[in-house]
Design an enzyme around this catalytic site. Structure first.
Site, PDB file in Angstrom:
ATOM      1  N   ARG A 159      11.793   6.617  22.996  1.00  0.00           N
ATOM      2  CA  ARG A 159      13.074   6.506  23.714  1.00  0.00           C
ATOM      3  C   ARG A 159      13.034   5.391  24.762  1.00  0.00           C
ATOM      4  O   ARG A 159      13.599   5.529  25.857  1.00  0.00           O
ATOM      5  CB  ARG A 159      13.442   7.838  24.402  1.00  0.00           C
ATOM      6  CG  ARG A 159      13.711   8.982  23.462  1.00  0.00           C
ATOM      7  CD  ARG A 159      14.888   8.704  22.529  1.00  0.00           C
ATOM      8  NE  ARG A 159      15.270   9.885  21.813  1.00  0.00           N
ATOM      9  CZ  ARG A 159      14.737  10.256  20.634  1.00  0.00           C
ATOM     10  NH1 ARG A 159      13.818   9.515  20.047  1.00  0.00           N
ATOM     11  NH2 ARG A 159      15.154  11.353  20.032  1.00  0.00           N
ATOM     12  N   SER A 228      19.937  15.376  23.301  1.00  0.00           N
ATOM     13  CA  SER A 228      18.860  15.870  24.170  1.00  0.00           C
ATOM     14  C   SER A 228      19.086  15.353  25.585  1.00  0.00           C
ATOM     15  O   SER A 228      19.247  14.152  25.783  1.00  0.00           O
ATOM     16  CB  SER A 228      17.507  15.351  23.690  1.00  0.00           C
ATOM     17  OG  SER A 228      17.251  15.771  22.381  1.00  0.00           O
ATOM     18  N   GLU A 324      16.614  12.112  29.467  1.00  0.00           N
ATOM     19  CA  GLU A 324      16.742  11.066  28.447  1.00  0.00           C
ATOM     20  C   GLU A 324      18.066  10.338  28.650  1.00  0.00           C
ATOM     21  O   GLU A 324      18.185   9.141  28.415  1.00  0.00           O
ATOM     22  CB  GLU A 324      16.708  11.695  27.053  1.00  0.00           C
ATOM     23  CG  GLU A 324      16.688  10.648  25.959  1.00  0.00           C
ATOM     24  CD  GLU A 324      17.209  11.139  24.639  1.00  0.00           C
ATOM     25  OE1 GLU A 324      18.416  10.964  24.381  1.00  0.00           O
ATOM     26  OE2 GLU A 324      16.423  11.684  23.852  1.00  0.00           O
TER      27      GLU A 324
HETATM   28  N1  EPU Z   1      12.569  24.602  20.323  1.00  0.00           N
HETATM   29  C1  EPU Z   1      12.667  25.882  20.804  1.00  0.00           C
HETATM   30  N2  EPU Z   1      13.782  26.212  21.505  1.00  0.00           N
HETATM   31  C2  EPU Z   1      14.781  25.340  21.746  1.00  0.00           C
HETATM   32  C3  EPU Z   1      14.675  24.028  21.262  1.00  0.00           C
HETATM   33  C4  EPU Z   1      13.554  23.676  20.546  1.00  0.00           C
HETATM   34  O1  EPU Z   1      11.784  26.707  20.609  1.00  0.00           O
HETATM   35  O2  EPU Z   1      15.758  25.726  22.384  1.00  0.00           O
HETATM   36  C5  EPU Z   1      11.403  24.260  19.514  1.00  0.00           C
HETATM   37  C6  EPU Z   1      11.800  24.081  18.043  1.00  0.00           C
HETATM   38  O3  EPU Z   1      11.761  25.277  17.339  1.00  0.00           O
HETATM   39  C7  EPU Z   1      10.775  23.085  17.550  1.00  0.00           C
HETATM   40  C8  EPU Z   1      10.472  22.249  18.778  1.00  0.00           C
HETATM   41  O4  EPU Z   1      10.890  22.992  19.915  1.00  0.00           O
HETATM   42  O5  EPU Z   1       9.602  23.734  17.160  1.00  0.00           O
HETATM   43  C9  EPU Z   1      11.196  20.913  18.746  1.00  0.00           C
HETATM   44  O6  EPU Z   1      12.589  21.131  18.630  1.00  0.00           O
HETATM   45  P1  EPU Z   1      13.527  20.230  17.695  1.00  0.00           P
HETATM   46  O7  EPU Z   1      12.894  20.026  16.375  1.00  0.00           O
HETATM   47  O8  EPU Z   1      14.892  20.785  17.739  1.00  0.00           O
HETATM   48  O9  EPU Z   1      13.493  18.793  18.359  1.00  0.00           O
HETATM   49  P2  EPU Z   1      13.409  18.335  19.887  1.00  0.00           P
HETATM   50  O10 EPU Z   1      12.018  17.927  20.175  1.00  0.00           O
HETATM   51  O11 EPU Z   1      14.035  19.331  20.760  1.00  0.00           O
HETATM   52  C10 EPU Z   1      13.786  15.812  19.298  1.00  0.00           C
HETATM   53  C11 EPU Z   1      14.711  14.723  19.709  1.00  0.00           C
HETATM   54  C12 EPU Z   1      16.053  14.901  19.046  1.00  0.00           C
HETATM   55  C13 EPU Z   1      15.852  14.888  17.530  1.00  0.00           C
HETATM   56  C14 EPU Z   1      14.883  16.019  17.159  1.00  0.00           C
HETATM   57  C15 EPU Z   1      14.522  16.047  15.691  1.00  0.00           C
HETATM   58  C16 EPU Z   1      13.990  14.092  21.937  1.00  0.00           C
HETATM   59  C17 EPU Z   1      14.277  14.130  23.399  1.00  0.00           C
HETATM   60  N3  EPU Z   1      14.851  14.721  21.160  1.00  0.00           N
HETATM   61  O12 EPU Z   1      14.326  17.022  19.817  1.00  0.00           O
HETATM   62  O13 EPU Z   1      16.858  13.780  19.388  1.00  0.00           O
HETATM   63  O14 EPU Z   1      17.084  15.081  16.849  1.00  0.00           O
HETATM   64  O15 EPU Z   1      13.644  15.841  17.882  1.00  0.00           O
HETATM   65  O16 EPU Z   1      13.648  15.013  15.391  1.00  0.00           O
HETATM   66  O17 EPU Z   1      12.993  13.474  21.542  1.00  0.00           O
HETATM   67  C18 EPU Z   1      18.361  13.033  21.059  1.00  0.00           C
HETATM   68  O18 EPU Z   1      17.513  12.195  21.358  1.00  0.00           O
HETATM   69  O19 EPU Z   1      19.469  13.097  21.642  1.00  0.00           O
HETATM   70  C19 EPU Z   1      18.077  13.981  19.989  1.00  0.00           C
HETATM   71  C20 EPU Z   1      18.918  14.950  19.655  1.00  0.00           C
END
Ligand code: EPU
Length: 339
Positions: A159, A228, A324
Site C-alpha cells: 500500500r 480497509s 490506510e
Molecule cells: N478477519 C477476521 N475478522 C474480520 C476481518 C478479517 O477474523 O472482521 C480475518 C479473516 O478471516 C482472514 C484475515 O483476517 O483470515 C484477513 O482478512 P481478509 O482476507 O478479509 O483480508 P484483510 O487482510 O482484512 C486485505 C486487504 C483488502 C483485500 C483483502 C483480500 C489491506 C489493508 N486490506 O484485507 O484490501 O481486499 O486483503 O486480499 O491490506 C483495501 O485495501 O481497501 C482492501 C479491501
C-alpha cells in the site's frame, strides 16, 4: 475545467459531506499544462475518491484527473496496455476479461480509478498492482513534462509507492502501463480461491473474487465506506511470539525479512468492536477492518471511531494500527495521531 459545485459528497466513497474551495477536472494534457502553470497554493489530487476522507471543508483546490482511453499492444508473450488515469479500475478488469487478456481478475471490484492504482499499490487476493505494472506515465508540475517511471522507479511496497513519498503533490499520474503475460496462470493462494480446483478459467476466478468481495465487503453505493480503513500491521518476530502465546488463534503472515504481518480485521474483531458505532460511523459487522457510514457520519464521528479502534487494539495487543485511508483536513492531509 472548474466545476460549479464545490461539494465533495458524491466524490468520496465514504460520502462525507464536505466542500472544497474549488473543484477542477482535468481531461487532457493542455488543461493539465495550464493548471501546472498556475498551481494553486493548496491542492489535493483526487482519483475515484475511494481512499480519501474529507473530515472538514477543504481550504484548497481538489483536482480530479479525468483522462480517458485504453490502448493495447501485443508482443509475442504479453499484452501491453496503456490505460488513462481516469478510467475506472473495475471496468478495466472487465474489459480485459471480455477481450481475452486475463491477469487482473483477482483485482476485480476494487473501487476507484486506474490512476490511483499505483499510488497506493492496490492489492487483493494474492496480487498487487506492482505485479502487473510495466510503467507509470507521470506529468511533472515543475518541468511541465511527461515522464515514464519504470516499475522499479515506482518503489512499490505494501500500500505504498514513490507517489505517496518523494513525488507526493509533485505531479499527476496520467496513465499506467500494464503488462499481462499471455501464458496466464491462475493465482489461487487466497483461502476462498483454492476451492476452484487447479485449472479454473479466468472468468471463474473473476466470478469467485466478485462473490468473495460481495460477501464480505460493503458496496460503497449502498453503504458508504473506503475499503480497509487500516493497514495490516507489520510487527517484529519477537512481539509476534509474545502475542501468539496469549492469543494462539492470532492470524499472521510471515514476511521474507523475518517480520510478521497481522490481520488487522481479526485484531479488531477480537476486541469485540464489530458493529461498534460512534455517531453515524460504524465498524462493519462482516469485516472489522472496514469502517462504514451508516447514518450521515461527520468527519469527527469517523475520526473518533478510528481513534477508539486504534486505542482499543493497542491496549489489548500492544499493536499500533495505521490508517490506510488518507485523511484530509481543512489544510491538507493529516495523520490520525495529529488530530
Ligand atoms: N478477519 C477476521 N475478522 C474480520 C476481518 C478479517 O477474523 O472482521 C480475518 C479473516 O478471516 C482472514 C484475515 O483476517 O483470515 C484477513 O482478512 P481478509 O482476507 O478479509 O483480508 P484483510 O487482510 O482484512 C486485505 C486487504 C483488502 C483485500 C483483502 C483480500 C489491506 C489493508 N486490506 O484485507 O484490501 O481486499 O486483503 O486480499 O491490506 C483495501 O485495501 O481497501 C482492501 C479491501
Amino acid at each position: 475545467m472548474s466545476q460549479p459545485s464545490r461539494c465533495l459528497k458524491s466524490l468520496n466513497s465514504f460520502a462525507l459531506n464536505a466542500n472544497a474551495q474549488e473543484i477542477v477536472t482535468l481531461s487532457n494534457l493542455a488543461e493539465l499544462e495550464q493548471f501546472a502553470q498556475q498551481l494553486p497554493k493548496q491542492f489535493y489530487i483526487l482519483g475515484g475518491g475511494s481512499n480519501s476522507l474529507f473530515i472538514n471543508d477543504y481550504q484548497g483546490t481538489v483536482v480530479c484527473p479525468d483522462f480517458k482511453g485504453i490502448n493495447v499492444a501485443n508482443t509475442e508473450d504479453a499484452y501491453l496496455l496503456e490505460v488513462a488515469s481516469g478510467e475506472n479500475w473495475h471496468d478495466l478488469v472487465h474489459y480485459c476479461l471480455a477481450n481475452n487478456m486475463p491477469g487482473l481478475e483477482n483485482l476485480a471490484l476494487i473501487p476507484g480509478n486506474c490512476g490511483a492504482a499505483p499510488i497506493q499499490n492496490i492489492g487483493a487476493y494474492g496480487i498487487e498492482f506492482a505485479n502487473v505494472c510495466d510503467y507509470v506515465k507521470w506529468f511533472d508540475f515543475a518541468t511541465g513534462k511527461v515522464e515514464i517511471l519504470s516499475k522499479g522507479e515506482c518503489d512499490f511496497d505494501y500500500r505504498n509507492s514513490i507517489f505517496k513519498g518523494s513525488l507526493k503533490n509533485k505531479g499527476i499520474v496520467i496513465a499506467v502501463g500494464i503488462k499481462l503475460n499471455k501464458q496466464w496462470q491462475p493465482l489461487l493462494n487466497y483461502a476462498g480461491l483454492n476451492e476452484l480446483g487447479s485449472s479454473p478459467t479466468p472468468k471463474q476466478v473473476f466470478e469467485q473474487v466478485v462473490a468473495i468481495r460481495q460477501a464480505k465487503l460493503p458496496d460503497p453505493k449502498h453503504l458508504p465506506n473506503a475499503g480497509s480503513f487500516f493497514k495490516n500491521p507489520v510487527i517484529s518476530q519477537e512481539l509476534f511470539e509474545n502475542i501468539k502465546l496469549q492469543y494462539p488463534k492470532l492470524i499472521s503472515y510471515p514476511l521474507t525479512n523475518g517480520d510478521v504481518k497481522l490481520a488487522a480485521g481479526w485484531l479488531i474483531q477480537e476486541c469485540d468492536l464489530k458493529g461498534k458505532t460512534i455517531g453515524g460511523a460504524a465498524v462493519h459487522k462482516l469485516q472489522a477492518l472496514v469502517l462504514v457510514n451508516i447514518d450521515n457520519a461527520s468527519g469527527s464521528d469517523v475520526v473518533a471511531l478510528a481513534k477508539f479502534v486504534q486505542r482499543t487494539v493497542f491496549k489489548k495487543f500492544g499493536v499500533n494500527l495505521e490508517p490506510e485511508v488518507r485523511i484530509i483536513a481543512s489544510s491538507g492531509e493529516i495523520l490520525l495521531e495529529n488530530i
